[in-house]
Design a protein around this motif. Structure first.
Motif, PDB file in Angstrom:
ATOM      1  N   GLY A 135      81.422  42.371  68.835  1.00 54.44           N
ATOM      2  CA  GLY A 135      82.522  43.213  68.356  1.00 54.44           C
ATOM      3  C   GLY A 135      83.825  42.485  68.157  1.00 54.44           C
ATOM      4  N   LEU A 136      84.160  41.603  69.073  1.00 54.04           N
ATOM      5  CA  LEU A 136      85.464  40.937  68.960  1.00 54.04           C
ATOM      6  C   LEU A 136      85.540  39.999  67.748  1.00 54.04           C
ATOM      7  N   PRO A 137      84.509  39.183  67.494  1.00 53.06           N
ATOM      8  CA  PRO A 137      84.564  38.389  66.251  1.00 53.06           C
ATOM      9  C   PRO A 137      84.701  39.272  65.007  1.00 53.06           C
ATOM     10  N   ILE A 138      83.991  40.382  64.977  1.00 48.74           N
ATOM     11  CA  ILE A 138      84.089  41.287  63.828  1.00 48.74           C
ATOM     12  C   ILE A 138      85.511  41.834  63.725  1.00 48.74           C
ATOM     13  N   ALA A 139      86.066  42.222  64.860  1.00 47.16           N
ATOM     14  CA  ALA A 139      87.433  42.764  64.865  1.00 47.16           C
ATOM     15  C   ALA A 139      88.435  41.715  64.392  1.00 47.16           C
ATOM     16  N   VAL A 140      88.211  40.473  64.770  1.00 45.51           N
ATOM     17  CA  VAL A 140      89.098  39.393  64.311  1.00 45.51           C
ATOM     18  C   VAL A 140      89.011  39.273  62.787  1.00 45.51           C
ATOM     19  N   GLY A 141      87.810  39.363  62.254  1.00 44.95           N
ATOM     20  CA  GLY A 141      87.641  39.311  60.799  1.00 44.95           C
ATOM     21  C   GLY A 141      88.359  40.461  60.115  1.00 44.95           C
ATOM     22  N   MET A 142      88.265  41.640  60.705  1.00 44.56           N
ATOM     23  CA  MET A 142      88.970  42.798  60.131  1.00 44.56           C
ATOM     24  C   MET A 142      90.482  42.571  60.138  1.00 44.56           C
ATOM     25  N   ALA A 143      90.980  42.081  61.257  1.00 41.93           N
ATOM     26  CA  ALA A 143      92.429  41.846  61.363  1.00 41.93           C
ATOM     27  C   ALA A 143      92.875  40.795  60.344  1.00 41.93           C
ATOM     28  N   LEU A 144      92.031  39.800  60.116  1.00 39.72           N
ATOM     29  CA  LEU A 144      92.346  38.784  59.106  1.00 39.72           C
ATOM     30  C   LEU A 144      92.357  39.402  57.705  1.00 39.72           C
ATOM     31  N   ALA A 145      91.424  40.343  57.472  1.00 40.60           N
ATOM     32  CA  ALA A 145      91.374  41.004  56.164  1.00 40.60           C
ATOM     33  C   ALA A 145      92.662  41.796  55.919  1.00 40.60           C
ATOM     34  N   ALA A 146      93.097  42.534  56.926  1.00 38.31           N
ATOM     35  CA  ALA A 146      94.340  43.303  56.775  1.00 38.31           C
ATOM     36  C   ALA A 146      95.497  42.360  56.462  1.00 38.31           C
ATOM     37  N   ARG A 147      95.502  41.228  57.132  1.00 34.50           N
ATOM     38  CA  ARG A 147      96.553  40.230  56.915  1.00 34.50           C
ATOM     39  C   ARG A 147      96.496  39.685  55.489  1.00 34.50           C
TER      40      ARG A 147
ATOM     41  N   VAL B  38      88.118  37.410  47.091  1.00 35.94           N
ATOM     42  CA  VAL B  38      87.322  36.233  47.473  1.00 35.94           C
ATOM     43  C   VAL B  38      88.080  35.397  48.510  1.00 35.94           C
ATOM     44  N   CYS B  39      87.429  35.112  49.615  1.00 32.74           N
ATOM     45  CA  CYS B  39      88.047  34.265  50.631  1.00 32.74           C
ATOM     46  C   CYS B  39      86.988  33.353  51.245  1.00 32.74           C
ATOM     47  N   VAL B  40      87.444  32.345  51.938  1.00 36.25           N
ATOM     48  CA  VAL B  40      86.547  31.328  52.491  1.00 36.25           C
ATOM     49  C   VAL B  40      86.765  31.204  53.996  1.00 36.25           C
ATOM     50  N   VAL B  41      85.668  31.068  54.718  1.00 37.10           N
ATOM     51  CA  VAL B  41      85.737  30.779  56.153  1.00 37.10           C
ATOM     52  C   VAL B  41      84.964  29.482  56.394  1.00 37.10           C
ATOM     53  N   ILE B  42      85.588  28.540  57.063  1.00 40.07           N
ATOM     54  CA  ILE B  42      84.871  27.303  57.397  1.00 40.07           C
ATOM     55  C   ILE B  42      84.873  27.100  58.907  1.00 40.07           C
ATOM     56  N   ASN B  43      84.003  26.229  59.361  1.00 35.90           N
ATOM     57  CA  ASN B  43      83.935  25.885  60.779  1.00 35.90           C
ATOM     58  C   ASN B  43      84.272  24.407  60.946  1.00 35.90           C
ATOM     59  N   GLY B  76      83.084  37.009  59.275  1.00 41.96           N
ATOM     60  CA  GLY B  76      82.629  37.338  57.917  1.00 41.96           C
ATOM     61  C   GLY B  76      82.366  38.832  57.783  1.00 41.96           C
ATOM     62  N   ASN B  77      81.676  39.400  58.754  1.00 41.41           N
ATOM     63  CA  ASN B  77      81.411  40.838  58.724  1.00 41.41           C
ATOM     64  C   ASN B  77      82.731  41.620  58.696  1.00 41.41           C
ATOM     65  N   GLY B  78      83.664  41.233  59.542  1.00 40.95           N
ATOM     66  CA  GLY B  78      84.938  41.952  59.625  1.00 40.95           C
ATOM     67  C   GLY B  78      85.742  41.849  58.343  1.00 40.95           C
ATOM     68  N   LEU B  79      85.730  40.664  57.732  1.00 41.67           N
ATOM     69  CA  LEU B  79      86.444  40.479  56.459  1.00 41.67           C
ATOM     70  C   LEU B  79      85.846  41.386  55.384  1.00 41.67           C
ATOM     71  N   ALA B  80      84.515  41.464  55.364  1.00 43.40           N
ATOM     72  CA  ALA B  80      83.863  42.315  54.368  1.00 43.40           C
ATOM     73  C   ALA B  80      84.200  43.782  54.631  1.00 43.40           C
ATOM     74  N   ASN B  81      84.170  44.180  55.878  1.00 38.83           N
ATOM     75  CA  ASN B  81      84.537  45.558  56.225  1.00 38.83           C
ATOM     76  C   ASN B  81      85.970  45.856  55.772  1.00 38.83           C
ATOM     77  N   GLY B  82      86.824  44.860  55.891  1.00 35.14           N
ATOM     78  CA  GLY B  82      88.225  45.040  55.532  1.00 35.14           C
ATOM     79  C   GLY B  82      88.497  44.927  54.045  1.00 35.14           C
ATOM     80  N   GLY B  83      87.449  44.769  53.236  1.00 33.18           N
ATOM     81  CA  GLY B  83      87.641  44.796  51.790  1.00 33.18           C
ATOM     82  C   GLY B  83      87.684  43.444  51.115  1.00 33.18           C
TER      83      GLY B  83
END
Lengths: 289, 326
Positions: A135-147, B38-43, B76-83
């Motif tokens: 959940g936390l990694p997903i939440a971080v991704g969401m917060a990045l998307a909002a940003r 479109v966005c990129v995530v790297i490690n 990646g999942n969160g970014l997709a959820n966020g649009g």
């Protein structure tokens, strides 16, 4: 109190805290009924997290619209401790995301109410959780998307305390610090018990506040069963501009039901009919469904 | 469609070789220009994923999660959820293996609109050894429901797959090598999901492969022609959804199927083809790949030769199969 009066808007005050407390107890009894019905579930964590969930969804902290569950600029809530689906589903139903009647199908064949939440089946669910530390990694991704989108919505994520033994959480925490995600709010359900034993007898979580602080979060500890405190805390985010917030909510596993409180065996204990009656009396709410 | 074998004979000029990562990186910049999601995530894979230019051009749509693949896939999942439409770009060995549960739950089960660009797959890292080889990734990814799996053969196809990916619904795994390959597709090639590309027709045997081995399969067909045998060559760039019709048609119109893959023979492309044929048209096969072993030390080219993943290796397997069927 009757069921499903979930979407009322309390202006927070003592009587409203009382209202939230009753709502949380309804969530508790509903979750226990679901577990009794399905003969499967996670009673202990359902009961420890009920006040947090009630405050977020019914205390109008989360900007979500059950009629438009996918609005782009909604707040996101991630139930990282996905095993506590009884409390989570009951909360979503009380908030109006789907009919309360549907709770009766919990874990039934082909039900939308899987043992762990599935966002492709149930409105209001943002992430498919169950395995811990997702959940936390997903939440971080969401917060990045909002940003990235320059949008003002926030991301709340509820994690278990035992769950924090998964290393992925700390990968995500480092990322949240690096990107100064002050639109991210982590709530730890600190009930001190994991599946097999007390957390401190398994893998020590303390000093938990220091750990989150060291990872760059603004941290506040609070009573996870005090609705006024929870509401006040969740209304004052970010705790510090430029930092992700972390609330360590001190809770009691099995809260509100005497025979389940603080007992590791009730992590996934299934209440009998008799125990359900006792729970109902102690929680002071009507039979749910 | 010129390969090393003909080049060695001096009949044709040495073909221009390209690194598919250049095509992917350049197309990703195009996509970012077209679409603000479109966005990129790297490690920490800035150089290996060739993302330096992207970072410079689109710094706000560029996230480096550090050496943290589990978080990377969840993000990646969160970014997709966020649009957003996130591309997760890193070494295939780490992205698939280290984060396998996240790939399963956060991407495949969740049907998240996330693209994994698994770099330097197969044995491209050569001497770095089996820790850095990604010979298992096809077997691991192709079994996951909802996950599309694509292995482009050259720079043209890599660009075409990337162009296609922008509008794809659901998660994708795109396997991108760093082994230089000659061009096998025409400039105007358009990628069609789930459709094998018949690069050469033939009636005696069919070679089905993808990725860096496609040009070698074409060379094998030329060698077979010298032996008086006619080989069909299918570029099976989409492993999932698999082009069952092309496989069954090949089985019906030729005498046997040779598959070749830069990875483990078990569970990969050969396994996928065998599953189709076992159910629909049982056909003798040869499955070239690593047979239940990790690779020894050696360069990528050495290892491809070591495991007979060469034009001559494919030719010999085809001749052996034809002989058995005659």
């Amino acid at each position: 109190m009757s069921l499903g009066e979930g979407s009322g808007r309390p202006s927070i005050a003592d009587d409203k805290a009382q209202w939230l407390s009753e709502k949380a107890n309804w969530i508790r009894l509903s979750a226990m009924s679901m577990t009794n019905h399905a003969k499967l579930g996670h009673t202990g964590g359902d009961l420890s997290s009920a006040d947090i969930l009630a405050t977020l969804y019914l205390g109008q902290i989360l900007n979500v619209d059950p009629n438009k569950p996918l609005l782009q600029e909604r707040d996101r809530f991630v139930m990282s401790k996905g095993h506590c689906s009884g409390a989570f589903y009951s909360t979503l139903a009380a908030r109006g995301f789907f009919p309360i009647e549907q709770l009766k199908t919990f874990m039934e064949p082909l039900s939308m109410l899987n043992g762990h939440p599935d966002r492709n089946k149930l409105p209001g669910v943002e992430a498919n959780t169950g395995p811990l530390g997702h959940g936390l990694p997903i939440a971080v991704g969401m917060a990045l998307a909002a940003r990235m989108r320059n949008e003002a919505w926030r991301v709340f994520v509820l994690v278990g305390d035992g769950e924090l033994q998964e290393g992925s959480n700390w990968e995500a925490a480092m990322c949240a610090q690096q990107y100064s995600l002050d639109n991210l709010i982590v709530i730890v359900d600190r009930n001190r018990i994991q599946q097999g034993d007390f957390t401190e007898s398994t893998i020590r979580m303390e000093p938990l506040m220091d750990r989150w602080t060291a990872f760059g979060f603004a941290v506040q500890q609070l009573d996870g069963h005090d609705h006024l405190a929870l509401h006040q805390a969740f209304s004052s985010v970010p705790l510090e501009k430029g930092k992700p917030s972390c609330f360590i909510a001190t809770t009691i596993k099995g809260k509100g039901v005497s025979f389940a409180e603080n007992k590791p065996a009730w992590h996934h204990g299934v209440p009998t009919e008799e125990q359900l009656e006792i729970a109902q009396r102690e929680l002071g709410v009507e039979a749910t469904w | 469609m010129v390969g090393p074998v003909e080049a060695e004979k001096g009949e044709l000029q040495k073909p221009q070789m390209s690194d598919c990562r250049d095509a992917y990186a350049s197309m990703l910049e195009n996509l970012a220009e077209q679409d603000a999601r479109v966005c990129v995530v790297i490690n920490d894979s800035l150089s290996s994923a060739k993302m330096k230019d992207f970072k410079t051009k689109y710094p706000l749509r560029f996230i480096n999660v550090g050496i943290a693949e589990q978080n990377m896939v969840g993000v990646g999942n969160g970014l997709a959820n966020g649009g957003m439409v996130p591309y997760l770009c890193g070494a295939s060995c780490f992205l698939t293996a280290r984060a396998m549960e996240q790939v399963k739950v956060d991407l495949a089960y969740s049907k998240a609109n996330v693209r994994i660009c698994g770099m330097s797959s197969g044995m491209a890292y050569g001497q770095l050894g089996p820790t850095h080889h990604s010979i298992e990734d096809i077997a691991w990814t192709r079994i996951l429901p909802n996950l599309t799996v694509i292995v482009p053969a050259d720079d043209v196809e890599t660009a075409a797959v990337m162009r296609y990916s922008l509008h794809h619904e659901g998660p994708m795994f795109i396997r991108i090598s760093r082994i230089p390959v000659p061009r096998v597709h025409r400039d105007e090639y358009e990628f069609r999901l789930g459709k094998a590309v018949k690069l050469r027709d033939g009636s005696d045997v069919t070679i089905i492969t993808n990725g860096v081995l496609v040009s070698r399969a074409l060379d094998a067909a030329s060698l077979l022609e010298q032996e008086g045998k006619s080989a069909r060559v299918l570029n099976m760039s989409t492993i999932k959804p698999l082009d069952e019709e092309a496989i069954v048609d090949a089985a019906r119109s030729t005498r046997g199927i040779v598959t070749a893959e830069e990875g483990l023979a078990a569970g990969g492309l050969g396994g996928a083809v065998a599953e189709v044929l076992a159910l629909r048209h049982p056909t003798p096969m040869r499955i070239l790949g690593l047979q239940d072993v990790f690779a020894p030390t050696g360069s990528a080219e050495f290892l491809l030769q070591h495991f007979n993943l060469t034009a001559t290796g494919m030719r010999d397997a085809a001749l052996n199969l034809i002989a058995e069927r005659t």
